[in-house]
Design a protein around this motif. Structure first.
Motif, mmCIF file in Angstrom:
data_model
loop_
_atom_site.group_PDB
_atom_site.id
_atom_site.type_symbol
_atom_site.label_atom_id
_atom_site.label_comp_id
_atom_site.label_asym_id
_atom_site.label_seq_id
_atom_site.Cartn_x
_atom_site.Cartn_y
_atom_site.Cartn_z
ATOM 1 N N THR A 225 20.415 1.260 19.042
ATOM 2 C CA THR A 225 20.868 2.447 17.541
ATOM 3 C C THR A 225 20.836 1.616 16.535
ATOM 4 N N SER A 226 21.222 0.374 16.555
ATOM 5 C CA SER A 226 21.123 -0.498 15.244
ATOM 6 C C SER A 226 19.941 -0.409 14.551
ATOM 7 N N THR A 227 19.013 -0.693 15.375
ATOM 8 C CA THR A 227 17.534 -0.745 14.975
ATOM 9 C C THR A 227 17.106 0.416 14.339
ATOM 10 N N VAL A 228 17.497 1.814 14.815
ATOM 11 C CA VAL A 228 16.964 2.831 14.385
ATOM 12 C C VAL A 228 17.849 3.339 12.980
ATOM 13 N N VAL A 229 19.045 2.654 13.038
ATOM 14 C CA VAL A 229 19.837 3.072 11.748
ATOM 15 C C VAL A 229 19.305 2.258 10.797
ATOM 16 N N ILE A 230 18.989 1.050 10.829
ATOM 17 C CA ILE A 230 18.304 0.186 9.959
ATOM 18 C C ILE A 230 16.976 0.802 9.288
ATOM 19 N N ASN A 231 16.229 1.509 10.416
ATOM 20 C CA ASN A 231 14.947 1.943 10.008
ATOM 21 C C ASN A 231 15.340 3.321 9.030
ATOM 22 N N ALA A 232 16.268 4.182 9.414
ATOM 23 C CA ALA A 232 16.744 5.216 8.639
ATOM 24 C C ALA A 232 17.208 5.045 7.338
ATOM 25 N N TYR A 233 17.910 3.807 7.331
ATOM 26 C CA TYR A 233 18.511 3.313 5.924
ATOM 27 C C TYR A 233 17.407 2.678 4.981
ATOM 28 N N LEU A 234 16.480 2.152 5.633
ATOM 29 C CA LEU A 234 15.353 1.892 4.570
ATOM 30 C C LEU A 234 14.226 2.895 4.322
ATOM 31 N N GLN A 235 14.016 3.837 5.321
ATOM 32 C CA GLN A 235 12.926 4.630 5.090
ATOM 33 C C GLN A 235 12.624 5.412 3.690
ATOM 34 N N PRO A 236 13.721 5.920 3.264
ATOM 35 C CA PRO A 236 13.566 6.547 1.866
ATOM 36 C C PRO A 236 13.048 5.444 0.620
ATOM 37 N N VAL A 237 13.946 4.353 0.935
ATOM 38 C CA VAL A 237 13.579 3.246 -0.065
ATOM 39 C C VAL A 237 12.015 2.739 -0.017
ATOM 40 N N MET A 238 11.547 2.483 1.334
ATOM 41 C CA MET A 238 10.262 1.948 1.673
ATOM 42 C C MET A 238 9.222 2.819 1.161
ATOM 43 N N GLN A 239 9.551 4.264 1.520
ATOM 44 C CA GLN A 239 8.725 5.258 1.344
ATOM 45 C C GLN A 239 8.264 5.571 -0.182
ATOM 46 N N THR A 240 9.259 5.467 -0.809
ATOM 47 C CA THR A 240 9.261 5.720 -2.361
ATOM 48 C C THR A 240 8.401 4.355 -2.815
ATOM 49 N N TYR A 241 8.930 3.471 -2.459
ATOM 50 C CA TYR A 241 8.172 2.050 -2.894
ATOM 51 C C TYR A 241 6.554 2.102 -2.586
ATOM 52 N N LEU A 242 6.181 2.394 -1.492
ATOM 53 C CA LEU A 242 4.828 2.361 -0.904
ATOM 54 C C LEU A 242 3.979 3.549 -1.572
ATOM 55 N N GLU A 243 4.743 4.829 -1.921
ATOM 56 C CA GLU A 243 3.947 5.870 -2.479
ATOM 57 C C GLU A 243 3.647 5.647 -3.923
ATOM 58 N N ASN A 244 4.615 4.983 -4.537
ATOM 59 C CA ASN A 244 4.459 4.434 -6.013
ATOM 60 C C ASN A 244 3.482 3.550 -6.070
ATOM 61 N N LEU A 245 3.476 2.511 -4.938
ATOM 62 C CA LEU A 245 2.615 1.427 -5.068
ATOM 63 C C LEU A 245 1.160 2.012 -4.884
ATOM 64 N N ALA A 246 1.067 2.927 -4.134
ATOM 65 C CA ALA A 246 -0.448 3.532 -3.863
ATOM 66 C C ALA A 246 -0.705 4.238 -5.107
ATOM 67 N N LYS A 247 0.110 5.011 -5.731
ATOM 68 C CA LYS A 247 -0.219 5.679 -7.070
ATOM 69 C C LYS A 247 -0.823 4.688 -8.096
ATOM 70 N N SER A 248 -0.087 3.731 -8.145
ATOM 71 C CA SER A 248 -0.296 2.779 -9.207
ATOM 72 C C SER A 248 -1.596 1.999 -8.992
ATOM 73 N N CYS A 249 -1.878 1.515 -7.819
ATOM 74 C CA CYS A 249 -3.164 0.858 -7.504
ATOM 75 C C CYS A 249 -4.058 2.024 -7.669
ATOM 76 N N ALA A 250 -4.087 3.328 -7.209
ATOM 77 C CA ALA A 250 -5.052 4.331 -7.617
ATOM 78 C C ALA A 250 -5.266 4.500 -9.073
ATOM 79 N N SER A 251 -4.283 4.458 -9.880
ATOM 80 C CA SER A 251 -4.426 4.583 -11.335
ATOM 81 C C SER A 251 -5.082 3.289 -11.874
ATOM 82 N N ALA A 252 -4.691 2.251 -11.498
ATOM 83 C CA ALA A 252 -5.339 1.116 -11.999
ATOM 84 C C ALA A 252 -6.864 1.063 -11.762
ATOM 85 N N ALA A 253 -7.290 1.405 -10.233
ATOM 86 C CA ALA A 253 -8.517 1.658 -10.072
ATOM 87 C C ALA A 253 -9.474 2.565 -10.859
ATOM 88 N N GLN A 254 -8.844 3.472 -11.153
ATOM 89 C CA GLN A 254 -9.222 4.604 -12.259
ATOM 90 C C GLN A 254 -9.543 4.088 -13.446
#
Length: 705
Positions: A225-254
């Motif tokens: 349960t602790s492991t799954v809770v940590i995953n839920a605690y991090l998921q929105p933060v990491m998802q936002t960070y990685l999505e922004n990183l992907a967009k930034s990298c794509a923009s830089a490449a363009q």
């Protein structure tokens, strides 16, 4: 863009150049692979130059407010081609946990077990500490919801939630407005039916779900349960960070190369996991709990690979960066553990066994209420950074090394960035005066070094002596921007006979990420009792199911090639509370008794055993498997040109005349004597008196104490 006062240029191929493992290829047919490790102070980038087949290195200051900013700035300097692959080691998950800045997460569990993550285990780390502060759970009581369901230990569904109960639960969660939801039911690893039913209902809420049978299908409900809770605690933060990183990298490449209808696809991004292998960005976003030791894991991979090139297989990896120090012990090969704790919270997924302390080049000095000098764990980070970088105002470990002569102002980052010695002296004197300290600059700086060394020495003892390993039988592999400054002093204290400073020490974590395999870990608790015969058919059936799932996951992420599988199992004597992990073979039971005898000093030949958890590691080999161990190639014209500069450096409260060498100028296999300072682009190494050192055939710096 970075300001002019900050280092931005990369190392020239003539000074830091490795042969590529694909050196026979006349032209580049593959995307450029760039490994980037984001640290507390610097962001390190390593890649293989397609024109020269040599490794290149770039260090830029990190941007803590938005780590992707430094990455994009580095990418713009590295390549003008949009066709590249980014292999990323990130500290976002670790920092989010340490700083408690994760998402508003809710927990759904079996009714009556809502407080399991708060009760935890009864083990007390400090038995007689009456003022012990327990770690607060990541999910507060008002966001923990129980539902009437029950699964038996053998997987039989005893009670399923009704439609009305599911609807009521969904209404409660909707009113609570969580940003993510963790679902962890009792015995879901034996039968996930009830978890699947609840997850299907809650999908309509439109928030990320972390489901225990998908993340950690193992027993011990608290750790799961602790492991799954940590995953839920991090998921929105990491998802936002990685999505922004992907967009930034794509923009830089363009920006660098405008797209055409037939142009290259958006840059692909892969993330380093705590287990020592990379995974796809989508997997890291969905299961961020697997990335909490992302950067340090790359360092262990790089350290082990570099040491093997010099003939050493038993090492202690010592990674000292700007904010923290990570240590790990490697015997023969890198192993993972499943009982780690981060920020006091247990995590059950496989992770490299890394111990971290708050001691780095940016660690701040302070005097406590009793007037005793302390160092860390607070850090100046990249912003404002140490005093000598031009903006900081409080003394750090980096400033102390500069004051003692161990860092040379004009040789930092290959001369691309000059450390401000006068500013450091002036502000440190002023800082000491305000605190009414009578210490001289030398006394203060030497005291800081002794204190931070004692903190790191304790960390090395945790992974060696406290686990029954004699550090005298290992080599200390020191890396990170500050590792070489402190490694010899630590080795002398622990009587470690040899220190290894790999090539590119300040970027070894990035180098390890570049060399890492694609890895996926699978597990399932079975709890089988066995006497003398191994249940080979049952084992084969269960592992076949795990291998089928692994093949499906690799195909879903569009990986080419067939993964290799490594089977192992956790075993224990019946009645024990902990297990030993061993490779699955026909001699599994005998191997367990032998390992139990080695580990604990006894074994019971006639006692019943239990096979507790089956584990499968699926691996696709890296395109650059030997990149961290390739010998360094330099221009022969540089050999034999030894820098004759000599300076005064403080050792053991005495200033001694020391030679300064550029690492590029050291002749391979020739032995030199300390005291000495070895400078290079990514790090500085301090070698005390009485020590001898040389550059070996693998271009590692070997120091004999």
């Amino acid at each position: 863009m970075l300001s002019q006062s900050r280092p931005t240029s990369e190392v020239s191929p003539s000074s830091e150049c490795y042969p590529n493992s694909f050196a026979a290829m006349p032209t580049r047919h593959r995307p450029l692979r760039i490994a980037i490790d984001t640290g507390g102070t610097f962001t390190d980038c390593v890649w293989i130059d397609p024109a020269t087949r040599c490794q290149r290195l770039l260090k830029v200051f990190s941007t803590p407010g938005d780590p992707s900013q430094a990455i994009v700035e580095a990418l713009q300097k590295i390549t003008a081609d949009a066709d590249f692959v980014l292999l990323h080691g990130t500290t976002v998950g670790t920092n989010t946990l340490l700083e408690r800045k994760g998402a508003r997460a809710a927990l759904v569990t079996t009714a009556g077990f809502e407080d399991a993550i708060e009760i935890g285990r009864q083990a007390r780390p400090n038995l007689y500490d009456f003022f012990f502060d327990r770690v607060e759970p990541l999910v507060p009581k008002e966001l923990r919801f129980g539902i009437n369901e029950r699964t038996a230990a053998d997987g039989e569904i005893l009670t399923s939630p009704t439609v009305q109960e599911l609807g009521f639960l969904a209404g409660q969660l909707s009113a609570a407005h969580p940003q993510s939801i963790a679902i962890s039911l009792l015995f879901s690893f034996a039968n996930p039916h009830n978890e699947e039913t609840i997850a299907s209902t809650l999908k309509t809420l439109g928030v990320p779900l972390s489901i225990s049978h998908q993340i950690l299908p193992e027993f011990r409900e608290y750790e799961r349960t602790s492991t799954v809770v940590i995953n839920a605690y991090l998921q929105p933060v990491m998802q936002t960070y990685l999505e922004n990183l992907a967009k930034s990298c794509a923009s830089a490449a363009q920006i660098q190369k405008p797209r055409t209808p037939k142009g290259p696809a958006a840059p692909r991004i892969y993330v380093m996991q705590s287990s020592g292998g990379i995974t796809a960005l989508e997997t890291a976003a969905n299961q961020p709990v697997r990335t909490v030791l992302s950067g340090p894991a790359g360092g262990v991979v790089g350290a082990a690979s570099s040491a093997r090139a010099s003939g050493f297989r038993n090492i202690i990896a010592f990674d000292m960066g700007g904010t923290s120090t990570d240590v790990s012990l490697v015997e023969e090969e890198i192993t993972t553990a499943t009982d780690a704790k981060i920020a006091g919270l247990p995590i059950g997924i496989p992770m490299l066994d890394i111990h971290t302390v708050g001691a780095g080049g940016g660690s701040l000095a302070r005097f406590d209420a009793a007037g005793v000098l302390r160092v860390g764990p607070e850090s100046a980070g990249a912003d404002p950074g140490p005093i000598c970088y031009g903006r900081g105002t409080q003394p750090t470990v980096t400033d102390a090394n500069l004051l003692l002569g161990r860092l040379q102002p004009t040789r930092f980052l290959g001369g691309d960035f000059t450390l401000d010695l006068d500013r450091t002296r002036a502000l440190t004197r002023e800082w000491l005066k305000k605190r009414q300290s009578s210490l001289t600059l030398d006394q203060f700086a030497a005291g800081m070094i002794r204190i931070v060394n004692s903190t790191m020495e304790k960390a090395i003892r945790v992974v060696s002596i406290e686990r029954g390993r004699d550090p005298r039988q290992f080599a200390l592999v020191a890396f990170g921007g500050a590792g070489g400054l402190h490694a010899c002093a630590l080795a002398q204290s622990l009587r470690i006979p040899r220190v290894i400073i790999p090539a590119l020490p300040g970027a070894l974590s990035a180098l390890g990420i570049l060399a890492s395999d694609v890895v996926k870990d699978y597990s399932r608790t079975v709890l089988w009792r066995v006497s003398r015969d191994i249940p080979l058919l049952k084992l084969s059936h269960e592992f076949a199911a795990l291998e089928k799932k692994a093949a499906k996951d690799f195909a879903a992420e569009s990986w080419s090639g067939n993964p290799g599988f490594k089977r192992s199992a956790d075993l224990r004597y019946r009645g024990q509370g902990y297990e030993l992990n061993l490779p699955v073979s026909r001699t599994l039971l005998k191997d367990f008794e032998k390992e139990h005898q080695r580990r604990y000093g006894y074994s019971h030949k006639n006692r019943e055993l239990e096979i507790v958890t089956l584990r499968l590691r699926a691996t696709l080999k890296s395109e650059n498997p030997h990149v961290a161990a390739d010998p360094l190639v330099r221009h022969q014209s540089k050999r034999g040109k030894v820098d004759s500069q000599r300076i005064q450096v403080l050792f053991d409260s005495k200033k001694q005349v020391s030679n300064i060498y550029s690492r590029d100028d050291l002749t391979p296999k020739k032995k030199y004597s300390g005291p000495a300072i070895i400078t290079e682009y990514s790090a500085t190494t301090v070698i005390p008196p009485t020590c001898r050192f040389k550059i070996d055939k693998a271009e590692n710096l070997i120091i004999e104490l």
